[in-house]
Design an enzyme around this catalytic site. Structure first.
Site, PDB file in Angstrom:
ATOM      1  N   ASP A   1      32.812  55.041  66.986  1.00  9.82           N
ATOM      2  CA  ASP A   1      32.923  54.332  67.995  1.00  9.82           C
ATOM      3  C   ASP A   1      34.599  54.047  68.353  1.00  9.82           C
ATOM      4  OD1 ASP A   1      30.269  54.207  68.766  1.00  9.82           O
ATOM      5  OD2 ASP A   1      30.015  52.512  67.198  1.00  9.82           O
TER       6      ASP A   1
ATOM      7  N   LYS B   1      36.642  58.262  70.719  1.00 12.69           N
ATOM      8  CA  LYS B   1      36.977  59.822  70.650  1.00 12.69           C
ATOM      9  C   LYS B   1      36.763  60.395  71.990  1.00 12.69           C
ATOM     10  CE  LYS B   1      33.862  60.428  67.117  1.00 12.69           C
ATOM     11  NZ  LYS B   1      33.678  58.834  66.720  1.00 12.69           N
ATOM     12  N   GLY B   2      35.448  60.136  72.453  1.00 11.29           N
ATOM     13  CA  GLY B   2      35.000  60.883  73.848  1.00 11.29           C
ATOM     14  C   GLY B   2      36.412  60.919  74.811  1.00 11.29           C
ATOM     15  N   LYS B   3      36.795  59.698  75.065  1.00 14.77           N
ATOM     16  CA  LYS B   3      38.122  59.517  75.967  1.00 14.77           C
ATOM     17  C   LYS B   3      39.385  60.539  75.297  1.00 14.77           C
ATOM     18  CE  LYS B   3      41.571  56.536  77.788  1.00 14.77           C
ATOM     19  NZ  LYS B   3      42.074  55.115  77.334  1.00 14.77           N
TER      20      LYS B   3
ATOM     21  N   ASN C   1      22.645  60.531  67.584  1.00 21.99           N
ATOM     22  CA  ASN C   1      22.686  59.161  67.114  1.00 21.99           C
ATOM     23  C   ASN C   1      24.341  58.740  67.629  1.00 21.99           C
ATOM     24  OD1 ASN C   1      23.700  61.481  65.758  1.00 21.99           O
ATOM     25  ND2 ASN C   1      23.769  59.980  63.725  1.00 21.99           N
TER      26      ASN C   1
ATOM     27  N   GLY D   1      27.234  58.279  70.445  1.00 27.43           N
ATOM     28  CA  GLY D   1      27.079  57.818  71.962  1.00 27.43           C
ATOM     29  C   GLY D   1      28.613  57.835  72.441  1.00 27.43           C
ATOM     30  N   HIS D   2      28.811  58.531  73.625  1.00 27.45           N
ATOM     31  CA  HIS D   2      30.146  58.496  73.890  1.00 27.45           C
ATOM     32  C   HIS D   2      30.264  58.374  75.369  1.00 27.45           C
ATOM     33  CE1 HIS D   2      29.381  62.826  72.886  1.00 27.45           C
ATOM     34  NE2 HIS D   2      29.106  62.667  74.388  1.00 27.45           N
TER      35      HIS D   2
ATOM     36  N   GLN E   1      30.525  60.343  65.001  1.00 25.72           N
ATOM     37  CA  GLN E   1      30.745  59.170  63.857  1.00 25.72           C
ATOM     38  C   GLN E   1      31.985  59.062  63.397  1.00 25.72           C
ATOM     39  OE1 GLN E   1      27.462  61.602  63.192  1.00 25.72           O
ATOM     40  NE2 GLN E   1      26.828  60.150  64.806  1.00 25.72           N
TER      41      GLN E   1
ATOM     42  N   THR F   1      25.722  58.135  57.858  1.00 25.01           N
ATOM     43  CA  THR F   1      24.978  58.791  58.487  1.00 25.01           C
ATOM     44  C   THR F   1      24.472  59.963  57.370  1.00 25.01           C
ATOM     45  OG1 THR F   1      24.509  60.106  60.693  1.00 25.01           O
ATOM     46  CG2 THR F   1      26.824  60.415  59.606  1.00 25.01           C
TER      47      THR F   1
ATOM     48  N   THR G   1      22.347  52.301  70.916  1.00 21.87           N
ATOM     49  CA  THR G   1      21.197  51.343  70.489  1.00 21.87           C
ATOM     50  C   THR G   1      21.414  50.124  71.321  1.00 21.87           C
ATOM     51  OG1 THR G   1      22.424  50.603  68.669  1.00 21.87           O
ATOM     52  CG2 THR G   1      20.883  52.470  68.427  1.00 21.87           C
TER      53      THR G   1
HETATM   54  P1  IMP Z   1      21.827  57.245  61.460  1.00 18.98           P
HETATM   55  O1  IMP Z   1      22.910  58.137  61.563  1.00 18.98           O
HETATM   56  O2  IMP Z   1      21.090  56.879  63.029  1.00 18.98           O
HETATM   57  O3  IMP Z   1      20.795  57.593  60.529  1.00 18.98           O
HETATM   58  O4  IMP Z   1      22.261  55.702  61.193  1.00 18.98           O
HETATM   59  C1  IMP Z   1      23.000  55.700  59.800  1.00 18.98           C
HETATM   60  C2  IMP Z   1      24.391  54.676  59.882  1.00 18.98           C
HETATM   61  O5  IMP Z   1      25.241  55.299  60.754  1.00 18.98           O
HETATM   62  C3  IMP Z   1      23.832  53.353  60.730  1.00 18.98           C
HETATM   63  O6  IMP Z   1      24.517  52.628  60.022  1.00 18.98           O
HETATM   64  C4  IMP Z   1      24.288  53.351  62.201  1.00 18.98           C
HETATM   65  O7  IMP Z   1      24.673  52.585  62.881  1.00 18.98           O
HETATM   66  C5  IMP Z   1      25.508  54.411  61.754  1.00 18.98           C
HETATM   67  N1  IMP Z   1      25.837  55.299  63.068  1.00 18.98           N
HETATM   68  C6  IMP Z   1      25.318  56.453  63.353  1.00 18.98           C
HETATM   69  N2  IMP Z   1      25.834  57.100  64.577  1.00 18.98           N
HETATM   70  C7  IMP Z   1      26.784  56.466  64.854  1.00 18.98           C
HETATM   71  C8  IMP Z   1      27.936  56.495  65.612  1.00 18.98           C
HETATM   72  O8  IMP Z   1      27.778  57.382  66.623  1.00 18.98           O
HETATM   73  N3  IMP Z   1      28.612  55.317  65.914  1.00 18.98           N
HETATM   74  C9  IMP Z   1      28.645  54.435  65.111  1.00 18.98           C
HETATM   75  N4  IMP Z   1      27.953  54.270  63.968  1.00 18.98           N
HETATM   76  C10 IMP Z   1      26.983  55.048  64.085  1.00 18.98           C
HETATM   77 MG    MG Z   2      29.947  55.715  69.908  1.00 18.13          MG
END
Ligand code: IMP
Ligand code: MG
Length: 433
Positions: A11, A14-16, A38, A40-41, A231, A246, A309
């Site tokens: 977060d 990066k997308g920008k 997982n 999100g941008h 991530q 992750t 989320t």
């Molecule tokens: P998972 O990748 O969904 O299994 O999540 C594992 C951990 O990584 C959790 O604490 C998530 O909140 C975090 N996480 C996964 N993807 C992102 C992301 O894109 N941004 C921030 N945290 C992430």
């Molecule tokens: Mg994100």
């Protein structure tokens, strides 16, 4: 090839930055190499705002090819949904989207397995705070050599392979029910199955290929490609705060394996950070702000709620100790600093070191829960003075001194701070070094 990765806990915006780099006309394609939905941008183009999870960030740039590499775990329902959303926005990506036949297919049961394991962990007090996108379970299947590949959907024995895997997953879910009391919702599973089946039909219409071959062809033609990390370094499965990570390697070393290219092609590594730090999900966060009210202000001003989320993100000060670790592991040579417009106190802090029982740590610890205290330095803040500034000469002196302070703290590393973000829009940034 150049690479963009996050150097914090994801977060970083990066997308920008990716969108900005792609608009310079230097790259012909952008490629995701790890992770899945997982991520999100949020990308903005004029009045259009698009929140993507699996389609690479260049989707709003009509000349850019979009690659999904073999290292990616593909949530096919999200993918098809995003392709359709983009079409509705006037961006038909189908002719420029290429998916590796070696990418991994997330099954409709993986998210349930993710939830089931989080349920088990919740009883132990060790929740990872996963995004429930099935990331851990699919990467486990990959390592155990039973996952389905994207290329499998085109073969005659797909149904058979899928049946065997689903049976295995249902047995696992039953185990979670019997041993841990996890509730299986058959109606939800049925709904997920229907959506998944429909999405697979649509996926067959997209371009599934030997992506490694295509990328190498493009590189030999003299084209340049940007690899897009999801991530951040602190969530890397090997070097993050295990197990609060992750399930993929988020570091640039994984670009080669996640796309099928040799390291000899890699050039610039762009590392992205925010002027402060956020973390979502479970685990330790040494630089977290101690003042809860201030943290709330940062959450609100920085819109620090997960794009995947919706969860509020914990907010902390810039952690230079973690950043130096991330730079050393990633080899980042150029740094983007985002959200420099968000500064809500007269004085801000920076974490420069970690302590364990009074002793300053020389190396990054095995587990972050070993950190009992942090070393901080205090710096003057700048309020909301720098919103939208795009000229280096027009920034406040406090922000200039903060950036010089960071530069000095990193001066022994081979990095350059290249650009500073001052707001959510495309032109909200200024060039620094
Ligand atoms: P998972 O990748 O969904 O299994 O999540 C594992 C951990 O990584 C959790 O604490 C998530 O909140 C975090 N996480 C996964 N993807 C992102 C992301 O894109 N941004 C921030 N945290 C992430
Ligand atoms: Mg994100």
């Amino acid at each position: 090839m150049d690479v963009v990765v996050g150097l914090q806990w994801g977060d970083e915006g990066k997308g920008k930055n990716i969108d900005g780099l792609l608009s310079n006309g230097v790259y012909s394609a952008v490629a995701r190499f790890q992770g899945g939905a997982n991520a999100g941008h949020t990308i903005k183009m004029g009045k259009v705002t698009f929140i993507g999870h699996i389609v690479p960030s260049g989707c709003l740039q009509k000349k850019i090819e979009l690659y999904i590499g073999n290292g990616v775990v593909v949530d096919v329902v999200s993918l098809i949904k995003e392709v359709e959303q983009l079409k509705d926005l006037g961006y038909d990506v189908t002719s420029r989207l290429y998916i590796s036949n070696r990418a991994k297919l997330v099954s409709y049961l993986h998210p349930f397995l993710d939830q089931a394991d989080e349920y088990r962990r919740s009883k132990l007090g060790t929740k990872v705070g996963s995004t429930s996108r099935g990331i851990g379970p699919i990467y486990s299947d990959v390592r155990a050599r039973r996952a389905l590949l994207i290329g499998d959907i085109l073969s005659l024995d797909f149904e058979q392979k899928e049946k065997i895997l689903s049976e295995f997953h249902l047995n696992l879910l039953n185990m979670y029910q019997e041993k841990y009391g996890f509730e299986i919702d058959l109606k939800k599973i049925k709904e997920a199955r229907e959506k998944w089946d429909n999405a697979i039909k649509e996926l067959k219409k997209l371009q599934i290929c030997n992506l490694s071959f295509l990328i190498q062809k493009r590189l030999k033609e003299g084209k340049n490609i940007l690899a897009e990390g999801a991530q951040g370094a602190m969530l890397d499965i090997d070097f993050g705060d295990y197990p609060n990570v992750t399930s993929s390697n988020t570091l640039p070393a994984n670009v080669c394996l996640g796309l099928g290219v040799s390291h000899t092609y890699l050039r610039d590594i762009y590392g992205v950070i925010k002027a402060y730090t956020t973390k979502v999900g479970g685990g330790n966060f040494p630089s977290r702000m101690k003042d809860g009210a201030l943290e709330k202000l940062f959450q609100k001003a920085g819109n620090e709620f997960g794009a995947t989320t919706g969860r509020p993100r914990m907010c902390g000060w810039l952690d230079l100790f973690a950043l130096r670790y991330a730079i050393s592991l990633s080899g980042a040579n150029k740094i983007f600093i985002n959200k420099a417009d968000i500064c809500l106190s007269d004085k801000i802090k920076v974490v420069t070191g970690y302590k364990q029982n009074g002793k300053i740590l020389k190396e990054f610890p095995l587990y972050l829960n070993q950190v009992t205290d942090v070393v901080t330095e205090e710096i003057l803040g700048w309020g909301n003075k720098n919103y939208g500034v795009h000229d280096k000469k027009k920034i406040s002196k406090e922000l200039a001194s903060y950036l010089n302070y960071i530069k000095n703290k990193l001066s022994d590393l081979n990095v350059k701070i290249v650009s500073i973000g001052t707001g959510p829009d495309r032109d909200h940034f200024f060039k620094w070094d």
